[in-house]
Design a protein around this motif. Structure first.
Motif, PDB file in Angstrom:
ATOM      1  N   LEU A 296       0.920  -1.288  -0.018  1.00 22.71           N
ATOM      2  CA  LEU A 296       0.152   0.016   0.067  1.00 22.71           C
ATOM      3  C   LEU A 296       1.015   1.284  -0.095  1.00 22.71           C
ATOM      4  O   LEU A 296       0.584   2.452  -0.720  1.00 22.71           O
ATOM      5  N   TRP A 297       1.996   1.049   0.765  1.00 23.78           N
ATOM      6  CA  TRP A 297       2.826   2.295   0.810  1.00 23.78           C
ATOM      7  C   TRP A 297       3.642   2.833  -0.627  1.00 23.78           C
ATOM      8  O   TRP A 297       3.532   3.774  -1.070  1.00 23.78           O
ATOM      9  N   VAL A 299       2.141   1.960  -3.491  1.00 19.10           N
ATOM     10  CA  VAL A 299       1.322   2.188  -4.241  1.00 19.10           C
ATOM     11  C   VAL A 299       0.994   3.753  -4.218  1.00 19.10           C
ATOM     12  O   VAL A 299       1.027   4.332  -5.056  1.00 19.10           O
ATOM     13  N   LYS A 300       1.299   4.332  -2.958  1.00 18.89           N
ATOM     14  CA  LYS A 300       0.956   5.496  -2.340  1.00 18.89           C
ATOM     15  C   LYS A 300       1.990   6.401  -3.249  1.00 18.89           C
ATOM     16  O   LYS A 300       1.545   7.356  -3.709  1.00 18.89           O
ATOM     17  N   ILE A 301       3.293   6.118  -3.244  1.00 18.45           N
ATOM     18  CA  ILE A 301       4.347   6.918  -4.046  1.00 18.45           C
ATOM     19  C   ILE A 301       4.405   6.420  -5.286  1.00 18.45           C
ATOM     20  O   ILE A 301       5.332   7.283  -6.012  1.00 18.45           O
ATOM     21  N   LYS A 302       3.679   5.867  -5.697  1.00 19.62           N
ATOM     22  CA  LYS A 302       3.639   5.218  -7.300  1.00 19.62           C
ATOM     23  C   LYS A 302       5.245   4.930  -7.613  1.00 19.62           C
ATOM     24  O   LYS A 302       5.732   5.482  -8.612  1.00 19.62           O
TER      25      LYS A 302
END
Length: 737
Positions: A296-297, A299-302
């Motif tokens: 998830l982390w 994904v957040k920072i792409k």
């Protein structure tokens, strides 16, 4: 550059074959027997449709085609597996090239994937071809989905390939989630996202991918009866939450297998856990939740790391027994997720190279790293080849030294150190003065020859006390190899001839020179040449290249050694029980292999150990009875067969064997009792019917003899003993004619 479009795929094909080449000489193993050898549908066109209905249609179709081409020659089936793996490696390169737009990242990812040791089970097991087929069609589907020109044509092809992947294995269900996930993280391969309707368009295009498995489940296609068809018998007696708790306790083992693939084995010992509060389960749940949080982390920072880690997690989730259907741990389940892990390692090496690029501008650091990498590469190659071919080179000669077990490693260590030092001196001077490429190649090949010569001489010194090069009996080794091929080759196959190695010393030496000295020398030359070029022009990529090659050689060496275990059944089960002393499966199957080799004392010992591991399993007791029967010890065999019948009275082969023992003792009434029970279990048994006819004939009951002979011939019209007995019976009763 245009020529790289051809050279890189050819290089990947060559290097993958080099890592797994011995596979084409492997035997059938384990699950291959019921799926191939004992499969009644492979031999004819009439069996194709029933075969497709048995589940996993794409695998079934490929096995049927293999049988039509190769017969029952195991080498042809393994060759097909190897070709599919090579195709997957090349497709991984093209997919990563399309997504990240960097050739180096794509090449290193494909190289690591080609040689990862955890892939061996999926590649070497003919029965596990479903993993190869599923990834093959998934990669094709993904590549088609990324095409922009003639968009709907490519989408149609992508859907066809996706459906083929589903028909190979149901884990392809994760594919639309993977595309959706990658569209959120990555923007390079999805330029459509920049348009106002981009996200809606991708959602619309993905709708068929979600609809296909739902429709298949509604119409109850055989491969989608998730709660019935594929539920493992080992899980049937456990509660669902207990199964999930045990599965989550295995998650750290999966992480170890992908990042530190040592002590690999066919059968993993997984004790059941009672609840989520046991320490193993707690650590497993913690690592699983940490992995999800990391995803998830990312994904957040792409980050591109998010795509790699997401590929691993999303493709591992379907085999984690949320619906009980799988073993808790099997290395073949990692074949598809490992694409993400190899990409993750590649991206990590790239990031490390960029961070440390400042320090790599110093010449002595570059040469030091090259020396270390060359030493590791050469050591892995030399020591693994010494271990593999020691028995062949010194065949029939007993060592006199206590160094015998470790001599290949010591010899590989010293010869690799010497070769690396010579290479370091050469690189030191070649970086100052420009030297023609053919001198580099000549030196690399010469150093490989020198290293092998030194290693062989050192093994001879450590084991036998004097310096000398061994002189193996090549004619004897050829004859032994030729006899093995004749014994293992299928009788009905005409597609392979026994021609390698040729029966001349010159040809065998030429084979060794071309494929060992020249091939490895060429790889050493290319590796150092490209590394020096990177050091001069792009130091930030130098470290990633050096470390990735070291990883690759380490992985390919271990894969090469493991292929040797999978190639021969006795080696496979020996390796299994060596790595897992609690393996019931390993000891039971090792015993069966010893029986086939007529090593009956070793077989009996293995069956006894298997029985001690799981006392309520009947397989080792049945095998003990069969082994005693082969040894002619009918009393011991009867004891074991009656023991089996107390545990389960409906075992057909045991009833027949027990009846055969009674028949040889002329205890006809007892034999009849066993054969009648066998017929109740299996009414279409011509063997039990014929033996009943023999018993009644010996008792003088000609009417029943005639009845069971007719029954035998109705089941097996070409049963010659039944025809002969019927002829004798008709001579005794002329009126019946």
């Amino acid at each position: 550059k245009i020529y790289l479009r051809v050279l890189i795929p050819l290089f990947l094909i060559f290097i993958t074959y080099l890592s797994h080449g011995p596979l084409i000489f492997a035997q059938f193993n384990f699950d291959d027997y019921p799926l191939v050898i004992e499969n009644p549908y492979l031999g004819s066109w009439q069996g194709l449709l029933p075969l497709l209905k048995t589940g996993r249609p794409m695998r079934a179709l490929s096995l049927w085609l293999d049988y039509q081409i190769w017969g029952l020659d195991a080498r042809g089936f393994h060759l097909t597996n190897l070709l599919f793996h090579i195709a997957c490696v090349v497709l991984v390169y093209y997919l990563m090239r399309a997504i990240f737009k960097e050739r180096r990242i794509a090449l290193i990812s494909a190289l690591l994937f080609s040689a990862h040791p955890a892939n061996t089970e999926a590649i070497a097991g003919v029965a596990h071809r479903k993993e190869l087929l599923c990834l093959f069609f998934l990669l094709l589907s993904y590549l088609c989905f990324l095409k922009e020109k003639k968009r709907y044509l490519w989408i149609g092809l992508s859907i066809i390939f996706y459906f083929s992947a589903l028909l190979s294995k149901q884990v392809a269900l994760s594919f639309p989630f993977l595309i959706l996930f990658s569209a959120i993280i990555l923007e390079k391969p999805y330029p459509v996202l920049n348009s106002p309707l981009g996200k809606k368009r991708i959602a619309w295009e993905l709708s068929p991918y979600f609809a296909i498995p739902v429709i298949a489940f509604i119409f109850s296609f055989s491969d989608f009866k998730l709660f019935a068809r594929f539920q493992s018998a080992d899980l049937a007696s456990y509660k669902h939450l207990q199964i999930i708790a045990t599965q989550l306790s295995c998650f750290p083992t999966y992480l170890r297998l992908v990042f530190f693939p040592a002590h690999l084995k066919l059968d993993y010992y997984v004790p059941e856990v009672e609840n989520f509060f046991e320490l193993r389960t707690f650590l497993g749940v913690l690592s699983f939740l940490a992995s999800i949080g990391l995803l998830l982390w990312l994904v957040k920072i792409k980050s591109g790391f998010g795509f790699a880690w997401g590929w691993f997690i999303l493709n591992l989730l379907p085999v984690m027994n949320w619906v009980p259907a799988n073993f808790y741990i099997a290395e073949r389940y990692l074949y598809i997720p490992l694409v993400g892990i190899c990409l993750l390692i590649t991206l990590s090496l790239e990031r490390a190279g960029r961070i440390l690029s400042f320090y790599l501008e110093r010449r002595w650091i570059l040469l030091g790293l090259l020396f270390l990498a060359n030493f590791l590469l050469i050591f892995f190659v030399f020591s693994s080849h010494m271990v593999l071919f020691k028995d062949e080179i010194w065949f029939g000669i007993k060592p006199i030294s206590a160094w015998s077990d470790n001599s290949p490693l010591v010899a590989g260590l010293f010869s690799a150190l010497l070769v690396s030092l010579i290479l370091l001196v050469y690189l030191f001077f070649s970086t100052k003065a420009k030297i023609a490429w053919f001198w580099d190649m000549f030196l690399s090949i010469f150093l490989i020859v020198l290293g092998y010569t030194l290693a062989v001489g050192l093994v001879n010194r450590l084991d036998y006390g004097f310096w000398a090069l061994p002189r193996p009996d090549l004619e004897f080794l050829y004859q032994r190899y030729h006899n093995w091929l004749i014994e293992q080759g299928a009788k009905d196959s005409v597609h392979f001839t026994y021609t390698l190695p040729h029966k001349t010393n010159f040809a065998l030496y030429t084979y060794v020179i071309l494929f060992t000295f020249f091939g490895q020398g060429l790889l050493l030359f290319l590796y150092n040449r490209y590394a020096i070029r990177l050091a001069r022009f792009t130091p930030r990529t130098f470290l990633s290249w050096v470390l990735s090659c070291a990883f690759f050689v380490l992985m390919s060496t271990q894969s090469y050694l493991r292929i040797q275990d999978w190639g021969w059944e006795v080696n496979l089960w020996r390796a299994t029980v060596r790595e897992n002393p609690h393996s019931f499966l390993g000891f039971n199957n090792l015993g069966r292999t010893y029986v086939n080799q007529r090593k009956y004392p070793e077989a009996i010992n293995c069956f006894i150990i298997a029985h001690s591991l799981e006392p309520f399993r009947i397989e080792p007791v049945v095998n003990l009875g069969n082994t005693m029967l082969k040894l002619g010890k009918t009393e011991e065999a009867e004891h074991y067969f009656r023991w089996v019948l107390k545990m389960n009275p409906f075992i057909y082969p045991v009833r027949v064997n027990l009846g055969n023992i009674m028949l040889t003792r002329k205890e006809y009434h007892s034999a009849i009792e066993q054969y009648l029970e066998a017929l109740r279990i299996k009414p279409d048994s011509f063997e039990a019917s014929y033996n009943l006819a023999v018993c009644f004939f010996e008792l003088g009951d000609l009417a029943r003899t005639y009845l069971y002979l007719q029954r035998t011939l109705s089941i097996a019209p070409n049963h010659e003993p039944a025809k002969l007995l019927l002829k004798n019976l008709n001579q005794l009763q002329p009126s019946r004619q």
